[in-house]
Motif scaffolding. Structure first.
Motif, short mmCIF file in Angstrom:
data_model
loop_
_atom_site.label_atom_id
_atom_site.label_comp_id
_atom_site.label_asym_id
_atom_site.label_seq_id
_atom_site.Cartn_x
_atom_site.Cartn_y
_atom_site.Cartn_z
N THR A 161 -8.66 10.08 -7.75
CA THR A 161 -9.06 9.06 -6.77
C THR A 161 -10.00 9.64 -5.73
N ASP A 219 -6.61 4.26 -0.09
CA ASP A 219 -6.98 4.12 -1.49
C ASP A 219 -8.43 4.56 -1.70
N GLU A 220 -8.94 4.38 -2.91
CA GLU A 220 -10.29 4.86 -3.23
C GLU A 220 -11.35 4.20 -2.36
N GLN A 228 0.83 -1.21 0.00
CA GLN A 228 0.00 0.00 0.00
C GLN A 228 0.86 1.25 0.00
#
Length: 815
Positions: free
Chosen positions: A626, A563-564, A24
């Motif tokens: 994003t 993240d998204e 990540q």
């Protein structure tokens, strides 16, 4: 191509988890886990390691990290049997698996070569254990010096000449937990070794949050920083700038930290101590037991081996840190505490007791040291460390809880509280609290003020002789506790408490009603928020809308950067609390006094006058795309608008609108459920934008004035610098004139104007803004009832006197 990583562990789950965490942080780096035997039992596999080495090698080489000595032997065997030309590109590094993997992954993602990636992992080894290769030991190379037995100043210095600098700390509370964690995180991606301390005195490794906190560095102190490494000068410059910035705290009240040895006075039946949080509370005294120094029998189950205990502890720390990092400012500080290398090293010495027992012993030993400090702010972090440590225990299946049902309707008495215990006291019905210790700067005290829990501090031993059940009257404003008050005093207190509750309830109820001006125009009174807890407070205080959702607070200290899907989940939780209220989401405002730990945001290039706000996002369109996709996904079923920060010219606003269109189109093409933002707006923070507002006509749907930055830029005064604080006057003629110019132009161009800076919540400024035609005032949730009441009273008085408001601007569609 980049340098690849192979993570060898006796546990498949541990190898996979660390690989996922590192991935990540560095999604473009090839990271191959090789954990467990061929049948996924505890052990290592020659075949798995060989396959991982070949898979990770794209031609630039591979760095291999491992957890224990036998993993090292199996890896060496796999390398010996490999093609020697290929094996020459593989480096085994003795480093803690978690810290080493993250440091190496970040270095590889930045394009570092094989030697530099290996050096980054080795630096993590030095920071974590002073040379040991894992939480359990140093991978078969003999015991290294432990942090508590070999002082930092006696450790050998790294080779080479360091870059050296001195800087003065400007934020009054200095390098407490949050700034220390921020500095430690800023070293991600560099192989530099950094030590910090007062000039000529003890130094500690900057990567150890607990070590830095223990130095008790405060506002006004000079600190010396020494940096070894090829990028030493650049790292030093970033660190000096970060400290000079004040970490967003430079405008806090100065005056130093109160003395920790202040004694309470007892006059008759009244204990005069220290005011903590305002309010009156009357109820029976209930003592909260201290957290045990050792776990109850059977709570910590010895592992089959120290190796297994180390793996269990590593996995628990990773899971707890990840959970804490998503729990706001205090949670993020706690995440840094549980991941501190000193703590892991202390636990490693007692792994024979089992992971839980070793961890809790290390937490208490380190907390005891903090609490023994003569510096109040350092001592206050002891209770934070214990509370943070509980989260790791919970991951190991051990749950400790000292708040029982007896606190309902009672006043809790304890030596100290953790910040997460305060909302739990409120949830279970406690009416107040008294702490024999603590400090006015403690995190729990800050939380109590926000929740309205009356609190008195530093009563010492004054209440020791009074049994549980004794009625006490707590006055958080005066800092007093009255023991067994006479009936007349108790009755008077009950009346005052009831009146205060009724008044607060009336203001909250009235705040839920819309504010309509004599000319029929409606003004929205909205909330500024940055978390799900803030959203709950906004609803409770009668917010009609959210005028500013600060999304940077959702990612500021998150590691890795969400993240998204993670951003969508965070936003959905907030939107669900707000129901159908209109919400304005400000996209990421990185830079200035808002550093983001996992982004390349530096204090110079991304400072107040640099590439910050929308400028930064347009340079990094993948971040903007994003985030906009996440906002649109979470917007389904809600009324969501978006706005961009730090906009100067019309072309920037047009680029932002096009980015919104692009994000919506991509979601449509991907057939992902979403909702297009209702409106697209911009922050007015730059004087150039305010004075030429007509350039945004036809591009944006609304303006929102960020009065804090607008005042700062207009007066050429850094709002984090106390020396120019007197220039940041919202009543200055220059600011008032620029607001007049903006609202006049906006009215002519039919662009509604909101204000979401501090001015909106100032009683002496709110009415003037409304008179200018501002359609929305957005402020801290707690200010809403009082500001709404003030505006209603003032406007009613004006209407009765024949003076009406001048409608300079049009009402917004969002109202």
């Amino acid at each position: 191509m980049t340098v690849g990583l192979v993570l060898v562990s006796h546990s498949r789950q541990l190898a996979d988890g660390v690989a996922a965490l590192a991935a990540q942080m560095a999604p473009d780096v090839s990271i191959e886990p090789a954990g467990g035997t061929d049948t996924d039992e505890i052990g290592t596999s020659f075949e798995k390691i060989s396959e991982a080495l070949n898979a990770a090698d794209s031609g630039d080489g591979v760095v291999v990290l491992y957890d224990l000595g036998s993993a090292q032997l199996t890896t060496e065997t796999a390398i010996e049997f490999a093609d020697q030309e290929q094996a020459a590109r593989w480096r085994m590094v003795d480093a803690p698996l978690v810290e080493g993997a993250i440091a190496a992954a970040v270095a590889a993602a930045g394009g570092a070569d094989l030697d530099a990636v290996a050096a980054a992992a080795r630096t993590a080894a030095g920071a974590a254990t002073g040379g040991s290769g894992s939480a359990a030991g140093n991978s078969g190379q003999g015991p290294g010096p432990e942090p508590d037995t070999m002082a930092e100043e006696h450790r050998p210095e790294p080779p080479g000449i360091p870059a050296v600098g001195q800087v003065q700390i400007v934020n009054p509370l200095g390098l407490h937990a949050r700034p220390s964690a921020e500095l430690a995180r800023s070293l991600a991606g560099t192989s530099a070794t950094v030590r910090i301390g007062r000039p000529g005195e003890r130094e500690v490794d900057l990567r150890s949050v607990l070590g830095v906190v223990g130095l008790a560095l405060r506002g006004g102190d000079q600190v010396q920083i020494r940096v070894w490494g090829p990028d030493g000068a650049a790292v030093l410059g970033r660190l000096e700038q970060a400290i000079r910035s004040g970490f967003g705290e430079a405008d806090q009240p100065a005056g130093g930290v109160p003395a920790s040895d202040a004694e309470p006075r007892v006059v008759g039946d009244v204990v005069h101590a220290t005011a903590g949080a305002n309010g009156l509370a009357l109820g029976p005294l209930v003592r909260l037991g201290a957290l045990p120094a050792t776990l109850p029998d059977g709570a910590s189950i010895p592992a089959e081996s120290e190796q297994q205990a180390a793996e269990q502890l590593d996995a628990a720390v990773i899971a707890a840190a990840k959970t804490l990092a998503g729990q706001g400012e205090f949670g993020q500080a706690h995440a840094a505490l549980v991941a501190d290398p000193q703590l892991r090293s202390l636990a490693a010495k007692r792994l024979a007791d089992g992971a839980a027992g070793a961890w809790w012993h290390a937490v208490n030993e380190q907390a005891d040291r903090l609490e023994a400090s003569g510096d109040e702010l350092v001592a206050a972090r002891g209770v934070d460390l214990r509370e943070a440590g509980l989260s790791v225990l919970a991951e190991l299946g051990v749950h400790l809880d000292r708040i029982g049902p007896a606190v309902s309707g009672a006043v809790a008495l304890a030596p100290d509280l953790g910040p997460a215990e305060v909302p739990e006291l409120v949830r279970r019905g406690a009416v107040g609290a008294v702490l024999s210790g603590s400090s006015t700067t403690a995190h729990a005290v800050i939380v109590a003020r926000g929740l309205g829990l009356p609190l008195v501090l530093r009563t010492g031993s004054a209440l020791d002789r009074w049994p549980s059940g004794t009625t006490v009257l707590v006055d958080g404003d005066a800092g007093t506790v009255q023991i067994d008050p006479p009936q007349a005093v108790a009755d008077n207190a009950r009346r005052r408490i009831a009146e205060a509750e009724q008044r607060a309830e009336e203001l909250r109820a009235a705040a839920a009603e819309p504010l309509v001006l004599p000319d029929g125009r409606r003004v929205l009174i909205a909330a500024n928020i940055g978390s799900q807890a803030d959203a709950v407070a906004a609803v409770a205080n009668g917010a009609e809308a959210v005028g500013l959702l600060r999304t940077e607070l959702l990612v500021l200290d998150r590691n890795p950067y969400p993240d998204e899907d993670a951003q969508t989940a965070d936003l959905t939780a907030i939107f669900d609390e707000l129901g159908d209220r209109p919400v304005v989401v400000r996209v990421l405002d990185a830079g200035g006094d808002k550093p983001v730990a996992t982004l390349d945001v530096g204090p110079q290039r991304n400072g107040f006058l640099g590439v910050r706000g929308l400028r930064y996002l347009l340079e990094n369109p993948h971040l903007l795309r994003t985030q906009l996709r996440a906002i649109c996904r979470a917007a389904v079923g809600h009324r969501i608008s978006v706005m961009a920060p730090m906009v100067t010219v019309g072309t920037e606003a047009q680029a932002f609108r096009e980015a919104v269109d692009d994000a919506v189109d991509s979601l449509r093409q991907d057939d992902v459920p979403h909702a297009r933002p209702e409106q697209i707006g911009i922050m007015i923070e730059v004087p150039a934008a305010a004075l030429a507002a007509e350039q945004f006509a036809g591009v944006v749907d609304f303006f929102s004035v960020g009065s804090n930055d607008l005042t700062s830029y207009l007066m050429a005064a850094d709002r984090t610098e106390p020396g120019v604080a007197e220039l940041l006057d919202p009543q200055s003629p220059a600011l008032q004139r620029i607001l007049d110019a903006l609202t006049t132009t906006a009215a002519r161009e039919h662009i509604p104007v909101a204000v979401c800076g501090e001015m909106a919540g100032m009683p002496d400024q709110a009415l003037g803004l409304v008179r200018r035609g501002v359609f929305e005032l957005s402020m801290a949730p707690a200010k809403i009832p009082a500001i709404k009441h003030l505006l209603r009273s003032a406007l009613a008085s004006e209407a009765a006197g024949g003076r009406g408001t001048t409608a300079v601007g049009a009402a917004a569609d969002r109202a």
